[in-house]
Design an enzyme around this catalytic site. Structure first.
Site, PDB file in Angstrom:
ATOM      1  CG  ASP A 123      -4.664   3.936  -3.718  1.00  0.00           C
ATOM      2  OD1 ASP A 123      -5.177   2.762  -4.016  1.00  0.00           O
ATOM      3  OD2 ASP A 123      -4.788   4.868  -2.947  1.00  0.00           O
ATOM      4  N   GLY A 139      -9.776   1.631  -3.391  1.00  0.00           N
ATOM      5  CA  GLY A 139      -8.406   1.474  -3.046  1.00  0.00           C
ATOM      6  C   GLY A 139      -7.722   0.430  -1.840  1.00  0.00           C
ATOM      7  CD  GLU A 140      -8.064   1.092   2.710  1.00  0.00           C
ATOM      8  OE1 GLU A 140      -7.842  -0.367   2.771  1.00  0.00           O
ATOM      9  OE2 GLU A 140      -8.739   2.192   3.893  1.00  0.00           O
ATOM     10  N   GLY A 141      -5.558  -1.511  -2.009  1.00  0.00           N
ATOM     11  CA  GLY A 141      -5.133  -2.452  -2.678  1.00  0.00           C
ATOM     12  C   GLY A 141      -6.180  -4.024  -2.435  1.00  0.00           C
ATOM     13  CB  THR A 169      -0.954  -0.096   1.112  1.00  0.00           C
ATOM     14  OG1 THR A 169      -1.545  -1.327   0.959  1.00  0.00           O
ATOM     15  CG2 THR A 169      -1.756   0.955   0.927  1.00  0.00           C
TER      16      THR A 169
END
Lengths: 370, 370
Positions: free
Chosen positions: A193, A335-337, A76
């Protein structure tokens, strides 16, 4: 620009080119072997569809018949964005470091989903406007304390852009273990991200690389209203107009309208390609990183697995430019993965299918009449 | 039909109606509680899209905040089809019992994927033309030794059709454990199928219930060529023409052009609704079973989760009639419950999201500016 900067820029450029030159293509022999193996299993040929394609791609990437993933890691990548000055997000920029702490404490969405699939989350500080103390799950690859406001000036220098990509490549190299016997396991990584303002940068990148109108690739991010969206579109138009990114030069695009974490994601993907491990791409921001990687080196595409199609408006254009078909669409926009984690789970399922199923002869099942 | 049959038919009908009367709707209070809980987690509201919807649906189904699945079971319902006499499949009918043995030995695709997600596979003999010995993973609910050839006569009697549904309901009741404290865990089940010839029966059901042209809902099954497809369409047209199933009567449709395992799947879904546990629907054949359940009792829909969109041509029409949006599309066309297994994995991820993530206040993350 003084002489030192020029020299450093040249050095970084040649280092980046040297890395890119090491990206290969899929291994045809392993692809064939995987195809043969799949076709002998107790199921009609091809009836497991994209699971079979995934198993083949993983064989082609690693160049051998891998039977399991030894290390599943979501990176991340976090960074701040000067463009938040233009009120492009509904959340204050302080949320970027706050969420990094949330990741490190193991209680964010990405931690939950990574744990669900048996993966580790590594948080990479690519350019958060905050100094973190050392932490076992934090990798310090800081290029700067947030980018500059792209609506007024380039988000970063050309050096910083290349450094962010190189830091992503380096992160991938350091974190890939490859400790097993060569014929058994492999690593797999997922991109993620965190960065308040980063859908703005990603839309700008998508507009330039996909040659799209800004309004067609700009969405609501974390939840803008109509007025906020209108402002965001205008800010991106302005950033492109004043900075004039060269659409043939990925480094120029990243420098002028990108973000440190987006460069980091591009680097991660390139690093995965160099190390011949599959990389599962998360959603919109990771997609923007993938566009930068693709522009720098089209062969990186073979190593990418697109996990999901995001709600964020420009993601379809990005996936189309990448030539990737997502595995699922769960209307995610976090997001974040998070999407990448679920995608890794499908990739793992595909390996198990290839390695644990009985063949027609083993199971004494009659074949198809021809 | 003699008097005994008439009496038995009446008995089965009232038993079925009694079961259907016990199907409720989603619990509004639990839905609200789940919504509130999700909205306080460290993510923009709704940003985990369908994962959040799944968590809410599961709360509404079970009527409480469940935090985990205690028992994940895929029921792979098997049956033979007399219509295989018409050369509607590329595989011989002996493959049905052969694949049952493959399931029991734990080496088929469904076993691999069930193991991947931590689920158990229970094989249900709904009507295979073979006598199996007892086995811990085999449930004997045999209604007959395969259906009759629907291109010449009704596939089964009305009694057999109702019996197959009731056997499915019974299977679900017997296998659902509900052993935990009421506020913690729940069961989840997935549907699956095995039966050479069963895409033919499923297309016939879809044509009647979706009011579609046979050619629009008939696909290649395990891999027909163009000539084979043409024959399959003609066989289904003939079956509908000579049997004249009443499109308002699900039992009549199942009896005339259905299959024992399809009735079993319909029963499983009804059983899940009665027991208030989520049921993840696999692909095309399971979809045909879901159509029968829906027609018998529209409220069963609230308890269904559609896992994937199959390659099989008629699946889109089925999903549309069911009003369900699949979670993913991996171009699967195998059945067995393979898609349902992966769907259960998403459902489980959704529960973990709801129960393991930090709230904004716990994590000291700033909220959205309003």
């Amino acid at each position: 620009m003084n002489l030192n900067h020029k020299e450093n820029e040249k050095k970084l450029y040649s280092l980046l080119m040297e890395n890119l030159s090491r990206v290969g293509i899929l291994d045809a022999r392993a692809l064939n072997e995987a195809q043969k193996k799949l076709d002998n299993l107790t199921k009609p040929k091809g009836s497991l569809g994209r699971l079979e394609e995934l198993a083949m791609q993983i064989a082609g990437i690693s160049g051998r018949m891998v039977s399991r993933f030894d290390n599943k890691t979501i990176f991340t990548m976090a960074g701040d964005h000067g463009v938040t000055e233009e009120k492009v997000s509904t959340y204050p920029k302080e949320v970027t470091p706050q969420m990094v702490f949330n990741f490190l404490s193991g209680k964010a969405a990405i931690n939950v989903l990574a744990k669900h699939i048996g993966a580790e989350v590594m948080v990479v500080d690519m350019g958060v406007s905050f100094d973190f103390e050392d932490h076992p799950f934090l990798i310090n690859k800081k290029v700067g304390y947030g980018t500059r406001n792209m609506a007024r000036e380039p988000a970063m220098t050309r050096e910083e852009a290349m450094q962010s990509i190189l830091n992503g490549i380096e992160t991938c190299k350091l974190a890939t273990v490859k400790k097993t016997e060569p014929d058994i396991g492999t690593d797999i990584i997922g991109t993620g991200d965190m960065g308040i303002g980063n859908t703005t940068a990603s839309s700008a990148i998508a507009a330039v690389i996909c040659d799209a109108d800004v309004a067609d690739v700009t969405g609501l991010g974390t939840g803008l209203n109509e007025e906020g969206l209108h402002n965001k579109i205008n800010v991106i138009r302005k950033a492109i107009k004043i900075n004039k990114p060269d659409k043939e030069d990925a480094i120029d695009i990243l420098a002028k309208v990108g973000g440190f974490e987006i460069g980091g994601i591009a680097g991660l993907i390139i690093g995965a390609a160099i190390n011949r491990i599959p990389v599962v791409i998360d959603g919109f921001i990771s997609g923007a990183g993938a566009l930068i990687a693709l522009k720098l080196c089209p062969d990186t595409k073979h190593f990418m697995i697109a996990s999901h199609q995001s709600v964020e408006k420009g993601h379809i254009a990005i996936l189309s430019k990448l030539g990737l078909k997502p595995l699922f669409n769960l209307d995610l926009r976090l997001g974040e993965g998070t999407g990448a984690a679920l995608g890794i789970n499908f990739a793992e399922a595909s390996l198990k299918i290839m390695n644990e199923m009985a063949t027609f002869s083993e199971a004494k099942v009659s074949g198809k009449s021809e």
